[in-house]
Write an enzyme that holds these catalytic residues in place. Structure first.
Site, short mmCIF file in Angstrom:
data_model
loop_
_atom_site.label_atom_id
_atom_site.label_comp_id
_atom_site.label_asym_id
_atom_site.label_seq_id
_atom_site.Cartn_x
_atom_site.Cartn_y
_atom_site.Cartn_z
N GLU A 228 0.85 -1.19 0.00
CA GLU A 228 0.00 0.00 0.00
C GLU A 228 0.89 1.24 0.00
O GLU A 228 1.57 1.51 0.98
CB GLU A 228 -0.90 0.00 1.24
CG GLU A 228 -1.86 -1.19 1.30
CD GLU A 228 -2.65 -1.25 2.59
OE1 GLU A 228 -3.70 -1.91 2.60
OE2 GLU A 228 -2.22 -0.64 3.62
N HIS A 231 0.63 3.69 3.22
CA HIS A 231 0.65 3.15 4.58
C HIS A 231 2.05 3.22 5.19
O HIS A 231 2.99 2.62 4.66
CB HIS A 231 0.16 1.70 4.52
CG HIS A 231 0.08 0.99 5.84
ND1 HIS A 231 -1.12 0.57 6.38
CD2 HIS A 231 1.04 0.61 6.72
CE1 HIS A 231 -0.88 -0.05 7.53
NE2 HIS A 231 0.41 -0.03 7.76
#
Length: 249
Positions: A228, A231
């Protein structure tokens, strides 16, 4: 004349046991240590947890808490998010404020999508995974991944967000007219291989934007989750053994 071979001494059972013990120790040393399950804190609010709202540490930073509204993969306000506030443990907020200050000098900034996440909010994600698919949500947020597979690297039963050390965010460019998020190739919370930080298929500009965010965050001690691009978790975590469950309000 045949010379007899010298008789070899019988193996010492103590040495055999020592060797076996060493091999066993090496085998265990090669296995990554299992992370302990964090203890749930009784803290009833951010102040008791030692957390601060990010805009106290970095005035002017953009905050768009997606789970406090309906623009997220569940299509609803997530339980536990009663307001659009971003809470983080003090050292995490201070590190993020330093990232913001560095980027501001370049005409850039951070836009935050999620910070502290109550433990019962994480549990609600598990219930959502077990519920039937909504075709419209699937088409928008995870078109190429089965809902049941979202637990494999995307949505976990526990989360660093609940420990107040993890943040989801993107880069934006700011001028006199305001701030606009940069093109990262996928939206936030798009559960797909295309959202991996170093995914193939991104344009050179998208890849540069992802790497600029990663470079800025890494410089202040944050580590990216490679599945991600948005993140990041501060390393080492200030308190990895404690999770929290007070509502965001």
């Amino acid at each position: 004349m045949t010379v007899p071979e010298p008789r070899r001494p019988a193996p010492d059972p103590r040495r055999r046991g020592l060797r076996a013990g060493c091999l066993l120790a090496l085998a265990f040393a090669s296995i990554p240590a299992l992370a302990a399950v964090p203890v749930l804190s009784p803290a009833a609010d951010a102040a008791q947890a030692g957390m601060v709202e990010i805009r106290e540490a970095a005035p002017g930073i953009s905050v768009e808490m997606r789970y406090a509204g309906t623009d997220n993969f569940t299509g609803a306000v997530v339980p536990g998010y009663e307001a659009g506030h971003c809470y983080l443990l003090q050292p995490v907020a201070e590190a993020l404020a330093r990232v913001q200050a560095t980027l501001r000098a370049e005409g850039l900034g951070l836009r935050i999508y999620d910070c502290y996440r109550p433990a019962h909010s994480v549990t609600s994600f598990m219930r959502w995974i077990d519920a039937p698919d909504d075709p419209a949500l699937k088409a928008r947020w995870y078109p190429n991944v089965d809902k049941s597979a979202l637990t494999q690297g995307y949505i976990g039963k526990t989360s660093g967000h609940s420990r107040g050390a993890t943040v989801d965010l993107t880069l934006e460019r700011c001028d006199a007219a305001g701030c606009t998020p940069l093109d990262m190739g996928t939206p936030y919370d798009f559960f797909d291989p295309a959202a991996h930080t170093d995914a193939a298929g991104t344009t050179s500009a998208q890849r540069a934007n992802r790497h600029r965010l990663r470079d800025a965050m890494t410089a202040e001690g944050f580590r990216n989750h490679p599945m991600e691009w948005w993140h990041y978790t501060l390393q080492p975590e200030p308190d990895p053994g404690t999770a929290y469950d007070f509502p965001v309000r």
